[in-house]
Design a protein around this motif. Structure first.
Motif, PDB file in Angstrom:
ATOM      1  N   MET B  44     -20.073 -17.324  16.176  1.00  0.00           N
ATOM      2  CA  MET B  44     -19.455 -17.616  14.877  1.00  0.00           C
ATOM      3  C   MET B  44     -18.683 -16.403  14.366  1.00  0.00           C
ATOM      4  O   MET B  44     -17.543 -16.518  13.902  1.00  0.00           O
ATOM      5  N   VAL B  45     -19.291 -15.206  14.474  1.00  0.00           N
ATOM      6  CA  VAL B  45     -18.614 -13.982  14.026  1.00  0.00           C
ATOM      7  C   VAL B  45     -17.308 -13.807  14.795  1.00  0.00           C
ATOM      8  O   VAL B  45     -16.257 -13.472  14.216  1.00  0.00           O
ATOM      9  N   SER B  46     -17.350 -14.075  16.097  1.00  0.00           N
ATOM     10  CA  SER B  46     -16.143 -13.885  16.906  1.00  0.00           C
ATOM     11  C   SER B  46     -15.031 -14.828  16.441  1.00  0.00           C
ATOM     12  O   SER B  46     -13.865 -14.439  16.399  1.00  0.00           O
ATOM     13  N   PHE B 117     -24.352 -12.847   5.923  1.00  0.00           N
ATOM     14  CA  PHE B 117     -23.408 -11.742   5.836  1.00  0.00           C
ATOM     15  C   PHE B 117     -21.973 -12.273   5.867  1.00  0.00           C
ATOM     16  O   PHE B 117     -21.145 -11.913   5.016  1.00  0.00           O
ATOM     17  N   VAL B 118     -21.697 -13.148   6.811  1.00  0.00           N
ATOM     18  CA  VAL B 118     -20.338 -13.689   6.902  1.00  0.00           C
ATOM     19  C   VAL B 118     -20.036 -14.559   5.689  1.00  0.00           C
ATOM     20  O   VAL B 118     -18.928 -14.525   5.145  1.00  0.00           O
ATOM     21  N   GLN B 119     -21.046 -15.288   5.229  1.00  0.00           N
ATOM     22  CA  GLN B 119     -20.825 -16.122   4.043  1.00  0.00           C
ATOM     23  C   GLN B 119     -20.459 -15.267   2.832  1.00  0.00           C
ATOM     24  O   GLN B 119     -19.544 -15.591   2.086  1.00  0.00           O
ATOM     25  N   ILE B 120     -21.162 -14.152   2.682  1.00  0.00           N
ATOM     26  CA  ILE B 120     -20.874 -13.282   1.549  1.00  0.00           C
ATOM     27  C   ILE B 120     -19.506 -12.620   1.723  1.00  0.00           C
ATOM     28  O   ILE B 120     -18.701 -12.564   0.800  1.00  0.00           O
ATOM     29  N   ALA B 121     -19.246 -12.134   2.936  1.00  0.00           N
ATOM     30  CA  ALA B 121     -18.020 -11.367   3.147  1.00  0.00           C
ATOM     31  C   ALA B 121     -16.776 -12.255   3.135  1.00  0.00           C
ATOM     32  O   ALA B 121     -15.707 -11.819   2.722  1.00  0.00           O
ATOM     33  N   GLN B 122     -16.922 -13.501   3.621  1.00  0.00           N
ATOM     34  CA  GLN B 122     -15.726 -14.321   3.793  1.00  0.00           C
ATOM     35  C   GLN B 122     -15.752 -15.610   2.990  1.00  0.00           C
ATOM     36  O   GLN B 122     -14.795 -16.376   3.036  1.00  0.00           O
ATOM     37  N   GLY B 123     -16.830 -15.874   2.295  1.00  0.00           N
ATOM     38  CA  GLY B 123     -16.885 -17.093   1.501  1.00  0.00           C
ATOM     39  C   GLY B 123     -17.435 -18.260   2.286  1.00  0.00           C
ATOM     40  O   GLY B 123     -17.404 -18.266   3.516  1.00  0.00           O
ATOM     41  N   ALA B 124     -17.941 -19.242   1.549  1.00  0.00           N
ATOM     42  CA  ALA B 124     -18.639 -20.336   2.196  1.00  0.00           C
ATOM     43  C   ALA B 124     -17.699 -21.472   2.605  1.00  0.00           C
ATOM     44  O   ALA B 124     -18.080 -22.348   3.358  1.00  0.00           O
ATOM     45  N   ARG B 125     -16.454 -21.416   2.105  1.00  0.00           N
ATOM     46  CA  ARG B 125     -15.571 -22.558   2.350  1.00  0.00           C
ATOM     47  C   ARG B 125     -15.104 -22.594   3.791  1.00  0.00           C
ATOM     48  O   ARG B 125     -15.084 -21.589   4.490  1.00  0.00           O
ATOM     49  N   VAL B 126     -14.720 -23.785   4.227  1.00  0.00           N
ATOM     50  CA  VAL B 126     -14.179 -23.967   5.567  1.00  0.00           C
ATOM     51  C   VAL B 126     -12.828 -23.262   5.661  1.00  0.00           C
ATOM     52  O   VAL B 126     -12.013 -23.351   4.757  1.00  0.00           O
ATOM     53  N   LYS B 127     -12.626 -22.508   6.755  1.00  0.00           N
ATOM     54  CA  LYS B 127     -11.381 -21.761   6.919  1.00  0.00           C
ATOM     55  C   LYS B 127     -10.468 -22.465   7.920  1.00  0.00           C
ATOM     56  O   LYS B 127     -10.861 -22.665   9.070  1.00  0.00           O
ATOM     57  N   PRO B 128      -9.262 -22.829   7.481  1.00  0.00           N
ATOM     58  CA  PRO B 128      -8.357 -23.500   8.417  1.00  0.00           C
ATOM     59  C   PRO B 128      -7.411 -22.516   9.102  1.00  0.00           C
ATOM     60  O   PRO B 128      -7.083 -21.460   8.564  1.00  0.00           O
ATOM     61  N   LEU B 129      -6.979 -22.867  10.301  1.00  0.00           N
ATOM     62  CA  LEU B 129      -5.918 -22.118  10.965  1.00  0.00           C
ATOM     63  C   LEU B 129      -4.882 -23.139  11.403  1.00  0.00           C
ATOM     64  O   LEU B 129      -5.230 -24.172  11.972  1.00  0.00           O
ATOM     65  N   GLN B 130      -3.601 -22.807  11.109  1.00  0.00           N
ATOM     66  CA  GLN B 130      -2.563 -23.778  11.484  1.00  0.00           C
ATOM     67  C   GLN B 130      -2.547 -23.945  13.008  1.00  0.00           C
ATOM     68  O   GLN B 130      -2.874 -23.003  13.731  1.00  0.00           O
ATOM     69  N   VAL B 225     -10.571 -25.326  12.397  1.00  0.00           N
ATOM     70  CA  VAL B 225     -11.348 -24.958  11.211  1.00  0.00           C
ATOM     71  C   VAL B 225     -12.672 -24.337  11.646  1.00  0.00           C
ATOM     72  O   VAL B 225     -13.263 -24.754  12.640  1.00  0.00           O
ATOM     73  N   ILE B 226     -13.094 -23.345  10.905  1.00  0.00           N
ATOM     74  CA  ILE B 226     -14.408 -22.753  11.159  1.00  0.00           C
ATOM     75  C   ILE B 226     -15.092 -22.482   9.835  1.00  0.00           C
ATOM     76  O   ILE B 226     -14.450 -22.396   8.782  1.00  0.00           O
ATOM     77  N   ASP B 227     -16.418 -22.355   9.885  1.00  0.00           N
ATOM     78  CA  ASP B 227     -17.139 -21.833   8.733  1.00  0.00           C
ATOM     79  C   ASP B 227     -18.317 -21.021   9.245  1.00  0.00           C
ATOM     80  O   ASP B 227     -18.510 -20.894  10.453  1.00  0.00           O
TER      81      ASP B 227
ATOM     82  N   PHE C  32     -13.135  -6.062  10.566  1.00  0.00           N
ATOM     83  CA  PHE C  32     -12.543  -7.380  10.295  1.00  0.00           C
ATOM     84  C   PHE C  32     -13.322  -8.141   9.231  1.00  0.00           C
ATOM     85  O   PHE C  32     -12.753  -8.649   8.280  1.00  0.00           O
ATOM     86  N   ILE C  33     -14.640  -8.204   9.443  1.00  0.00           N
ATOM     87  CA  ILE C  33     -15.431  -9.103   8.595  1.00  0.00           C
ATOM     88  C   ILE C  33     -15.500  -8.607   7.158  1.00  0.00           C
ATOM     89  O   ILE C  33     -15.426  -9.392   6.217  1.00  0.00           O
ATOM     90  N   VAL C  34     -15.657  -7.294   6.961  1.00  0.00           N
ATOM     91  CA  VAL C  34     -15.732  -6.771   5.602  1.00  0.00           C
ATOM     92  C   VAL C  34     -14.360  -6.277   5.139  1.00  0.00           C
ATOM     93  O   VAL C  34     -13.959  -6.480   4.002  1.00  0.00           O
ATOM     94  N   GLY C  35     -13.632  -5.651   6.067  1.00  0.00           N
ATOM     95  CA  GLY C  35     -12.391  -4.983   5.693  1.00  0.00           C
ATOM     96  C   GLY C  35     -11.282  -5.922   5.271  1.00  0.00           C
ATOM     97  O   GLY C  35     -10.403  -5.539   4.514  1.00  0.00           O
ATOM     98  N   ILE C  36     -11.319  -7.132   5.778  1.00  0.00           N
ATOM     99  CA  ILE C  36     -10.255  -8.081   5.429  1.00  0.00           C
ATOM    100  C   ILE C  36     -10.897  -9.383   4.983  1.00  0.00           C
ATOM    101  O   ILE C  36     -11.778  -9.900   5.648  1.00  0.00           O
ATOM    102  N   ARG C  37     -10.464  -9.868   3.866  1.00  0.00           N
ATOM    103  CA  ARG C  37     -11.037 -11.122   3.362  1.00  0.00           C
ATOM    104  C   ARG C  37     -10.000 -12.230   3.500  1.00  0.00           C
ATOM    105  O   ARG C  37      -8.826 -12.030   3.188  1.00  0.00           O
TER     106      ARG C  37
END
Lengths: 274, 304, 437
Positions: B44-46, B117-130, B225-227, C32-37
């Protein structure tokens, strides 16, 4: 004095074969174990002795062959068809292991109590009566502790009854494993290298213990052993295995003089021995 | 028939992704005998690292997709490898000779940590990529039903086959592979024979993580999409694949991945999509009960 | 604290180098994970660089590592000073533990009438007690029998749904539905356990995890029975011998006893129910441990092959452990359903299984009091971070990792023998075998 073990054997192994993939561990092995005899199974390392034990006690299912156990009352068990725990419980075959398998984190006494699991579970009415502390179970438990104490006295470990089994010295662990097997009240006791790692004094004590078991409990003992002093001193009957094949079978005197046995042990040609 | 072929293609693609993750499980289980429970979350992190890289590259005007893809793959593999290495160093190595349950608990703990950690750092919403790689071949057509084999699917399967080949070579031919096999057999004996066990285990985690990174990039491109939660279910399924193929076997992991992918896709296509995970998990139970050493694993003789 | 092998100034260059490496690695981890949101803008994804946050994260790793190196890991020994400092505490704990149990029970019984007790404390206590009960139930499976169950939440769910369905459809009271739900959960334990209990430890773990997920998926999708993701609401509350603990109950508890109505009455009643259920669990499991069945569980954890050679039917023995554990899980589930009044599949995720397992393992496998301490520490600690909603799961995971590395065998490691000849001596945890089954 020779016991005629073929006459009324407790255990009759016939044409036992065990293969693991391409490897033939036991090849068409037949031997008998006399009632109330000490029978030794000897042979060089890798001869298949422990595999025979594993077949007898249900840990392996033999590829071919029959293992027949007859109780004094005539009831018969075909061991190759039974599960390991059924062999222990109903056919009443007990065993020890080459690399001791005690319950190390449990006390010496607890080890002996686990061996009496089946009668105790029955007495506790599958835990229901035990849960409410009924007297029937309490009596049974007292008797079980008494039996355990009897065997602890035999192996000289009463003082250590409440110590964890893993804390015992090696020789005492070997004795404890035998005592644990005896708490099952077996009719056939299978010992896998009971003298391994013992010093000469402990080895003598072991001989005495095994002779006592044979004479007082009137049961049969089948043992795997490398220590020839033990084997020759206490066995009534010896079967010799090499590469899964029985090469000799007879009294200690007979085995001692058999050129096949000497050849197998010393690795020399038959002619040179002759 | 056409529908069937289409599902077959989809199933193999999904299976390739599971297979890549499964290799990480199978290698770690083979060498230290533990379920690296956080491996799915490394995947998931990758996927997040890849997402950020892609968006960054696109925003600086690098729109030539093949080049972007190569850069993202290499960067993601490298940085995910650091995550894999750190995971082993922090949570598993201190417990290596310890109580067997302890590393499993730290693994579950690390899984929780990574997800949150990823939820806090990047948010819980689904992330889309075109969609970056579009188009494909029409394999066949019948009565208006077109069977598509997209470039994306070709890429996933081709990359997976290539990586399988490279990793099999590494395991079979290099001294690292020899050390790994030695550690699998007997860690103490390997150490006595001069194998650097710590280093070998670290490298195993690094290899597993970088393969998971490839899976992460592919997953991101394929689904778009990923979350933070994708690692959990993908992780269980990949582990199922590893067990199905025979734990410790690399080709087994890939085969298991393919089978799990196919089961999931066909179940969704012909039965109920809601129960596709149940189908995959039932498969796990059935395999373990009837074929405990897996399809390509060595049968184990119980040591008495 | 252990005596430093060398002076701090002598160790400084080495420590700086180590902290530098750690900081460099953390930079690679966090860049990446912390440095860029990633920011969601409708349609496209935008990136927002956060260099200061990244610098802060890397900097704190550097400083943290430096402090650890200089003050806690003395020289090359790297001995954790905390462990050696707290070891006597653990031993002292072993000595007071016979007194601790009655003291804790007395405290629990009196808790609702303590001056400081309010609604919040009661709610948290009920939650902690529920986890203690679940921990004791799972302890039979994991701690005693050594069977690694990662899907315990399945039985919690079966208990909760059984209770909810029985109570809402057949109108049976809590005290009738509770045992039924427990028995159903136990039955499920047997059904699920029967095919898989011969698997080796880790395989069993993953299959039980899969079962847990399967049951949750079925709960979500079997709409006609479970009402799907919407869950079941209006689950009847427990009654006190037919008296309802509501304002307009008929007959109602407060009118019957002639006391003023207080919403707290119901909470206190729930507290006593879970206390009684937990104590029942404790009584039954501790008692079983001293019986042949329990002794066989522990023997099974120590050495399964030896058990088989002693005539123990290992499959049935494991199955009883699994079923009894499941039954208590089911009781706890029923309680959960009646307390909440509403249940949905969301309450029964893997994370619940992980929390319960963590309580058992962190407490010390097989230790009853260890479960209590671990539940108070983990669930209570979890509550302390309520303000930091987002961070508390992160802290929870970190705590699991740190406590496990610090004490791999859990907080209470000694084992009490189930039977003794002359004197009862605790067995050191180092000798107790890990679960192999």
């Amino acid at each position: 004095m020779t016991t005629l073990w073929e006459k009324n054997p407790i255990l009759r192994v016939s044409h036992l074969t065990m293969r693991f993939g391409g490897l033939v561990a036991i090849d068409n092995l037949s031997f008998d174990t006399g009632r109330n005899d000490i029978t030794a199974l000897i042979g060089p390392n890798g001869a298949g002795k422990t595999t025979v034990f594993n077949c007898l006690t249900g840990f392996y299912k033999p590829t071919e062959g029959m293992i027949q156990l007859t109780h004094d009352d005539g009831s018969e068990f075909l061991l190759e068809r039974l599960d390991d725990h059924v062999i222990a419980r109903r056919a009443r075959v007990a065993r020890t292991f080459q690399n001791i398998r005690l319950f190390g984190g449990m006390t010496v006494l607890e080890n002996l109590m686990v061996a009496q699991h089946n009668p105790l579970v029955h007495a506790s009415r599958f835990a229901i009566a035990g849960l409410f502390g009924l007297s029937g179970y309490r009596t049974a438990e007292r008797e079980a502790v008494e039996l355990a104490k009897h065997w602890l006295e035999k192996i000289d470990l009463v003082d250590r009854a409440d110590d964890p089994a893993a804390d015992l010295p090696y020789g005492a662990q070997r004795r404890l494993e035998i005592a644990r097997s005896m708490c099952m009240k077996p009719l056939l006791l299978c010992l896998d290298e009971p003298a391994a790692g013992l010093n000469p004094r402990e080895s003598d004590q072991l001989n005495q213990l095994l002779l006592d078991i044979r004479d007082e409990e009137k049961i049969a003992i089948l043992l795997i052993e490398h220590d020839m002093s033990v084997v020759m001193e206490i066995s009534d009957h010896i079967a010799v295995l090499d590469y899964g094949i029985k090469i000799s079978d007879g009294t200690p005197e007979f085995i001692r003089a058999d050129p096949h046995v000497i050849a197998a042990y010393l690795g020399v040609e038959d002619e040179e021995v002759a | 028939m056409e529908y069937f072929v289409q599902q077959l293609i989809n199933g193999l693609t999904l299976g390739a992704i599971y297979g890549l993750i499964a290799i990480g499980y199978t290698m770690v289980y083979g060498i230290i005998g533990m379920i690296n429970f956080a491996h799915g979350d490394i995947f998931m992190v990758s996927a997040f690292i890849a997402l950020i890289m892609f968006v960054a590259l696109l925003s600086i005007g690098l729109t030539f997709v093949p080049l972007a893809l190569v850069i993202v793959l290499l960067v993601t593999m490298a940085f995910t490898a650091v995550w894999g290495w750190t995971l082993e160093r922090v949570a598993y190595r201190p417990l290596r000779e310890s109580f067997r349950l302890a590393p499993l608990i730290t693994a579950i703990g690390m899984s929780i940590v990574l997800q949150n950690f990823v939820q806090i750092a990047q948010g819980a919403r689904v992330k889309p990529l075109q969609p970056l790689i579009t188009g494909g071949f029409e394999v066949m057509e019948h009565d208006g039903f077109v069977v598509n084999l997209s470039y994306m699917q070709i890429l996933i399967i081709a990359l997976t086959v290539a990586l399988m080949w490279v990793f099999t070579l590494i395991i079979n031919r290099t001294s690292l592979g020899r050390s790994q096999r030695a550690c699998e057999q007997d860690r103490v004996m390997a150490a006595l024979s001069g194998v650097n066990v710590d280093r070998t285990i670290s490298l195993t985690f690094v290899m597993g993580a970088s393969l998971a990174a490839v899976a992460g990039v592919m997953y991101l491109l394929y689904y778009g999409v990923i979350d933070f939660y994708i690692g959990f279910i993908a992780g269980i399924k990949a582990f199922t694949a590893a067990v199905l193929g025979g734990i410790g076997s690399l080709p087994g992991a890939m085969l298991g991945g393919m089978i799990i992918g196919l089961i999931e896709v066909f179940w969704s296509a012909y039965f109920t999509i809601e129960y596709k995970d149940v189908a995959a998990f039932s498969m796990l139970a059935l395999v373990l009960i009837f074929l405990p050493s897996g399809l390509l694993g060595r049968p184990e003789v119980e040591k008495v | 604290m252990a005596q430093p092998a060398t002076s701090i100034s002598a160790r400084l260059p080495e420590a700086l180098k180590d902290a530098g490496i750690a900081a460099f690695i953390s930079l690679a981890l966090f860049v990446f994970i912390v440095g860029i949101r990633t920011l969601d803008d409708p349609g496209v994804l935008l990136l927002e660089p956060r260099p200061w946050l990244l610098a802060g994260a890397v900097g704190s790793v550097f400083i943290g590592r430096l402090i650890l190196n200089l003050f806690f890991w003395s020289g090359t020994e790297a001995e954790d000073a905390l462990t050696s400092a707290l070891a006597p505490v653990g031993r002292a704990f072993g000595r007071i533990s016979p007194w601790l149990t009655p003291a804790l029970v007395a405290f629990a019984v009196l808790l609702p009438f303590m001056p400081f007790t309010d609604r919040y404390i009661l709610d948290v206590s009920i939650m902690v007690m529920t986890y203690i009960m679940l921990g004791w139930g799972l302890n039979v499976v994991v701690g005693l029998a050594g069977l690694l169950d990662l899907g315990y939440v399945a039985f919690y769910a079966v208990g909760a749904y059984s209770y909810a369905l029985i109570a809402t459809h057949f109108g049976l009271s809590f005290w009738v539905s509770l045992p039924l739900a427990g028995l159903l959960a136990g039955l499920w334990g047997i059904i699920l356990g029967f095919p898989v209990l011969r698997l080796r430890g880790d395989y069993l773990a993953i299959v039980t995890l899969a079962f847990g997920e399967m049951i949750r998926i079925v709960l979500i999708n079997w709409y006609s029975l479970t009402n799907g993701p919407d869950g079941i609401s209006r689950i009847p509350r427990p009654t006190f011998f037919g008296l309802e603990l509501t304002r307009r109950g008929d007959p109602s508890f407060h009118e019957f006893f002639g006391i003023p109505y207080s919403p707290l009455n119901r909470i206190i009643y729930l507290f006593y129910i879970i206390l009684a259920l937990a104590l029942l669990t404790n009584f039954v499991t501790s008692r079983l441990r001293r019986l042949p069945l329990g002794r066989a569980w522990e023997a099974l954890r120590e050495d399964e092959i030896a058990c088989r050679s002693l005539g123990i039917n290992t499959r049935n023995t494991k199955l009883t452990a699994f079923a009894i554990g499941a039954m208590f899980g089911g009781f706890a589930g029923s309680f959960f359903a009646t307390r909440q009044g509403f249940i949905s599949p969301e309450s029964f995720t893997f994370i619940e299984s992980a929390i319960i397992l963590a309580i058992v393992v962190l407490g010390g496998m097989g230790s009853q009091i260890g479960v209590v301490i671990a539940a108070i520490v983990m669930i209570g600690g979890f509550e302390l971070f309520r303000e930091l909603e987002q961070y508390r799961m992160l802290m929870f995971g970190l705590a699991m990792v740190i406590i496990m590395i610090w004490r791999p065998r859990g907080l209470i490691t000694s084992r009490e023998p189930s039977v003794y000849l002359k004197e009862k001596k605790a067995v050191s945890g180092d000798l107790v075998q890990e679960g192999k089954g």
